[in-house]
Design an enzyme around this catalytic site. Structure first.
Site, PDB file in Angstrom:
ATOM      1  N   TYR A   1     -31.076  -8.679  48.618  1.00  0.00           N
ATOM      2  CA  TYR A   1     -30.271  -7.602  49.198  1.00  0.00           C
ATOM      3  C   TYR A   1     -31.145  -6.472  49.742  1.00  0.00           C
ATOM      4  O   TYR A   1     -30.619  -5.467  50.227  1.00  0.00           O
ATOM      5  CB  TYR A   1     -29.322  -7.017  48.151  1.00  0.00           C
ATOM      6  CG  TYR A   1     -28.032  -7.785  47.958  1.00  0.00           C
ATOM      7  CD1 TYR A   1     -27.988  -9.155  48.162  1.00  0.00           C
ATOM      8  CD2 TYR A   1     -26.879  -7.139  47.547  1.00  0.00           C
ATOM      9  CE1 TYR A   1     -26.818  -9.860  47.970  1.00  0.00           C
ATOM     10  CE2 TYR A   1     -25.697  -7.837  47.352  1.00  0.00           C
ATOM     11  CZ  TYR A   1     -25.669  -9.201  47.565  1.00  0.00           C
ATOM     12  OH  TYR A   1     -24.504  -9.901  47.364  1.00  0.00           O
TER      13      TYR A   1
ATOM     14  N   LYS B   1     -32.609 -16.705  37.022  1.00  0.00           N
ATOM     15  CA  LYS B   1     -32.827 -18.106  37.388  1.00  0.00           C
ATOM     16  C   LYS B   1     -34.340 -18.351  37.409  1.00  0.00           C
ATOM     17  O   LYS B   1     -34.901 -18.966  38.324  1.00  0.00           O
ATOM     18  CB  LYS B   1     -32.188 -18.395  38.756  1.00  0.00           C
ATOM     19  CG  LYS B   1     -32.016 -19.867  39.070  1.00  0.00           C
ATOM     20  CD  LYS B   1     -31.022 -20.570  38.158  1.00  0.00           C
ATOM     21  CE  LYS B   1     -30.864 -22.032  38.563  1.00  0.00           C
ATOM     22  NZ  LYS B   1     -30.070 -22.801  37.589  1.00  0.00           N
TER      23      LYS B   1
ATOM     24  N   ASP C   1     -24.320  -9.233  41.470  1.00  0.00           N
ATOM     25  CA  ASP C   1     -23.157  -9.165  42.348  1.00  0.00           C
ATOM     26  C   ASP C   1     -22.169 -10.273  41.989  1.00  0.00           C
ATOM     27  O   ASP C   1     -20.966 -10.039  41.822  1.00  0.00           O
ATOM     28  CB  ASP C   1     -23.619  -9.304  43.801  1.00  0.00           C
ATOM     29  CG  ASP C   1     -22.524  -8.970  44.804  1.00  0.00           C
ATOM     30  OD1 ASP C   1     -21.447  -8.507  44.387  1.00  0.00           O
ATOM     31  OD2 ASP C   1     -22.750  -9.168  46.011  1.00  0.00           O
TER      32      ASP C   1
END
Length: 406
Positions: A147, A214, A292
């Site tokens: 982002y 992750k 998000d």
């Protein structure tokens, strides 16, 4: 009067000036209703001894029309000057136009935490059998990750140069028709959001913090995020933060008073576990994109974004911008039918941030009573048997009525 910050501490006068942005689309419906609720709540709690002075500022479509740009410099400077602000939703053009104003404001003001509490309100429709088991606060890193806005079209000069560099210097081949985006995650950025989450947990008596990542695949970005937070906790909070391994081996699985458990979960596993074992999670700290996703997924478990509050906060400078967490929904704009719950609850979180905790409690109690009365906007009415469907303004007026009776 202005909220001020001195020696790292925020001071709130009895009559602070708080800037607000009405927002695009449905912002014109929900924001005025929310401000009315806030004023009554403050009057209810403080009986005239405290009052908010509202200062309108502009962004989005109104700013584009009046100033020729969607985010005027004076809007940013006003938020910096007055420390705490609140806004309605702002439209982000898809696939072109100007960049997301939400992202731009977060980055320009360095609002590194997207603060997203998610809890169940009695009477809310939910797809879950036991939605009341979910009570989490998500600390989403707000300034880094994909982002960050570092990306180029597939056929741009920059994209071609990067692909050529990767091929020529690093022997990495990327398809020629690929767009390029960069995913920066820093040690310093990871540590500071970890600190914010730990400080909050200690202040409000939360029991655990879960790092969502992750890192098994993205080892040098999301893996770095996880490792940096563990390292920071070990360096700075050794006496108060324990790991899951320590919880099992030293404390027989029971969290001692004054201790916080720090653990981590792979992102996809956490999505499952929040459905299967939601009560095991408390504070979740996540990189930008994961944060998000998980924020909205959790909101769905307790009734949707219509009742999901949020704020963007720099816990170092204390600058904070609270907001409706949903979009601007242009097709519903001006129809007086949208649920104002998200921005009202975001305001409740704003009052707690200011130290006006009693105002938050009054607002939440009144909202919960209104939902239990089944006096709700269309998004909730279509899911609740026997509900009375009401307008945005009527929903706000019922909240005010219930507030006065509490």
């Amino acid at each position: 009067m202005k909220i001020t910050v001195e020696n790292g501490k925020m001071y709130v006068p009895n009559n602070p000036t708080i800037p607000y942005i009405i927002g695009d689309g449905i912002g014109r419906d929900i924001t005025p209703v929310a401000l009315k609720v806030f004023d009554v709540a403050v009057e209810k709690v403080y009986n005239g001894q405290r009052k908010i002075e509202w200062l309108k500022i502009i962004a989005g479509e109104e700013a584009l029309e009046k100033k020729g740009e969607p985010l005027p410099k004076e809007t940013i400077e006003t938020i910096k000057e007055y420390i705490v602000a609140i806004k309605g939703p702002l439209t982000t053009p898809v696939g072109g136009g100007y960049r997301s104003l939400n992202v731009t404001m977060r980055q320009t003001l360095d609002l590194f935490v997207c603060f997203r509490p998610v809890r169940y309100f009695n009477g809310m429709p939910s797809p879950m059998k036991h939605p009341e088991l979910l009570d989490v606060i998500i600390f989403r890193e707000n300034t880094e990750d994909v982002y960050a806005g570092i990306e180029w079209p597939y056929d741009s000069k920059e994209s071609i140069e990067i692909k050529n560099f990767l091929k020529d210097k690093l022997n990495v081949n990327i398809k020629e028709n690929s767009g390029i985006g960069i995913k920066p995650i820093s040690i310093s950025g990871s540590k500071r959001i970890g600190k914010a989450a730990i400080d909050y947990a200690l202040k409000y008596g939360r029991k655990s913090i879960t790092i969502m990542h992750k890192g098994n695949i993205m080892k040098y970005t999301e893996g770095l995020f996880k490792n940096a937070i563990y390292q920071f906790a070990e360096e700075k909070f050794k006496d108060t933060v324990i790991t899951e391994k320590e919880l099992t081996e030293k404390y027989n699985g029971k969290i001692p008073d004054g201790k916080i458990v720090l653990k981590d979960r792979i992102a996809d596993a956490l999505f499952q576990q929040l459905l299967l074992r939601p009560s095991e999670y408390d504070i979740i700290v996540a990189p930008n994109l994961n944060g998000d996703y998980i924020s909205d997924a959790c909101a769905a478990q307790v009734g949707g974004l219509g009742m999901a509050p949020g704020g963007n906060i720099n816990f170092n400078t204390h600058v904070a911008l609270f907001e409706a967490t949903h979009g601007s929904a242009p097709k519903h704009a001006g129809k007086n039918e949208i649920n104002p719950g998200s921005i009202i609850l975001s305001g409740a979180e704003m009052f707690e941030y200011m130290g006006w905790d009693k105002v938050k409690k009054v607002i939440i109690a009144a909202i919960e009573k209104t939902i239990q009365e089944k006096y709700v906007t269309y998004d909730l009415a279509r899911q609740i048997d026997g509900a009375t469907k009401v307008s945005t303004s009527d929903f706000g007026n019922r909240i005010i009525k219930n507030m006065e009776e509490i």
